[in-house]
Design a protein around this motif. Structure first.
Motif, short mmCIF file in Angstrom:
data_model
loop_
_atom_site.label_atom_id
_atom_site.label_comp_id
_atom_site.label_asym_id
_atom_site.label_seq_id
_atom_site.Cartn_x
_atom_site.Cartn_y
_atom_site.Cartn_z
N HIS A 46 38.72 38.70 33.08
CA HIS A 46 38.03 39.32 34.19
C HIS A 46 37.85 40.82 34.01
CE1 HIS A 46 38.88 35.78 37.13
NE2 HIS A 46 38.18 35.43 36.08
N ALA A 47 38.80 41.48 33.37
CA ALA A 47 38.65 42.92 33.13
C ALA A 47 37.46 43.19 32.21
CB ALA A 47 39.93 43.49 32.54
N LYS A 48 37.37 42.42 31.13
CA LYS A 48 36.25 42.58 30.20
C LYS A 48 34.93 42.26 30.90
CE LYS A 48 34.54 40.78 25.78
NZ LYS A 48 34.84 39.87 24.65
N ALA A 49 34.91 41.19 31.68
CA ALA A 49 33.70 40.80 32.40
C ALA A 49 33.27 41.89 33.37
CB ALA A 49 33.91 39.48 33.12
N ALA A 50 34.21 42.50 34.07
CA ALA A 50 33.89 43.56 35.03
C ALA A 50 33.28 44.77 34.32
CB ALA A 50 35.13 43.96 35.82
N VAL A 51 33.85 45.16 33.20
CA VAL A 51 33.31 46.29 32.44
C VAL A 51 31.91 45.97 31.93
CG1 VAL A 51 33.58 47.66 30.33
CG2 VAL A 51 35.55 47.25 31.81
N GLN A 52 31.72 44.76 31.40
CA GLN A 52 30.40 44.37 30.91
C GLN A 52 29.37 44.30 32.04
OE1 GLN A 52 31.22 40.70 28.77
NE2 GLN A 52 31.51 41.80 26.85
N LEU A 53 29.80 43.85 33.20
CA LEU A 53 28.89 43.80 34.35
C LEU A 53 28.46 45.21 34.74
CD1 LEU A 53 27.45 42.31 36.67
CD2 LEU A 53 29.60 42.48 37.95
N LEU A 54 29.41 46.12 34.88
CA LEU A 54 29.06 47.49 35.24
C LEU A 54 28.14 48.12 34.20
CD1 LEU A 54 32.43 48.92 36.63
CD2 LEU A 54 30.47 48.04 37.90
N ASP A 55 28.43 47.90 32.92
CA ASP A 55 27.56 48.42 31.87
C ASP A 55 26.15 47.86 31.99
OD1 ASP A 55 29.63 49.94 30.84
OD2 ASP A 55 30.03 48.59 29.15
N ALA A 56 26.03 46.55 32.20
CA ALA A 56 24.71 45.91 32.30
C ALA A 56 23.93 46.42 33.50
CB ALA A 56 24.88 44.39 32.39
#
Length: 102
Positions: A82-92
């Protein structure tokens, strides 16, 4: 008139997977990410639908379904990050910083 799931529903491909999220408020406002729990049927919308509209009056609200939940891509337990997914979401979404509620 209350915000609906349909008018706030979005998806974005973040490379590793596609994430569904509900979004409301001014994209130029400070961002708040609402992280859902892990109980049966948990999603950003199911956990926070009664808060999204009020928060959107002052914030750019993003309520994702984390990978493996809701309308986001299915993943195995070992693939959940979830941490990786959250960072990727914010980046996207082009969000440089956000407050997290969960």
């Amino acid at each position: 008139m209350a915000l609906t799931f349909e008018e706030t529903s979005r998806t974005v491909n973040v490379g590793a997977w596609t994430i569904h999220y509900n979004e409301a408020g001014d994209p130029a406002a400070p961002a708040v990410v609402l992280l859902h729990g892990s109980g049966p049927g948990a999603t950003g919308w199911s956990n926070f639908k009664t808060n999204i509209e009020a928060l959107s009056e002052h914030f750019h609200v993003v309520a994702p379904d984390m990978p493996g939940w809701g309308k986001s891509d299915a993943v195995t337990r070992d693939e959940m990050d979830h941490a990786k997914a959250a960072v990727q979401l914010l980046d996207a979404l082009g969000i440089e910083k956000a407050a997290f509620v969960g």
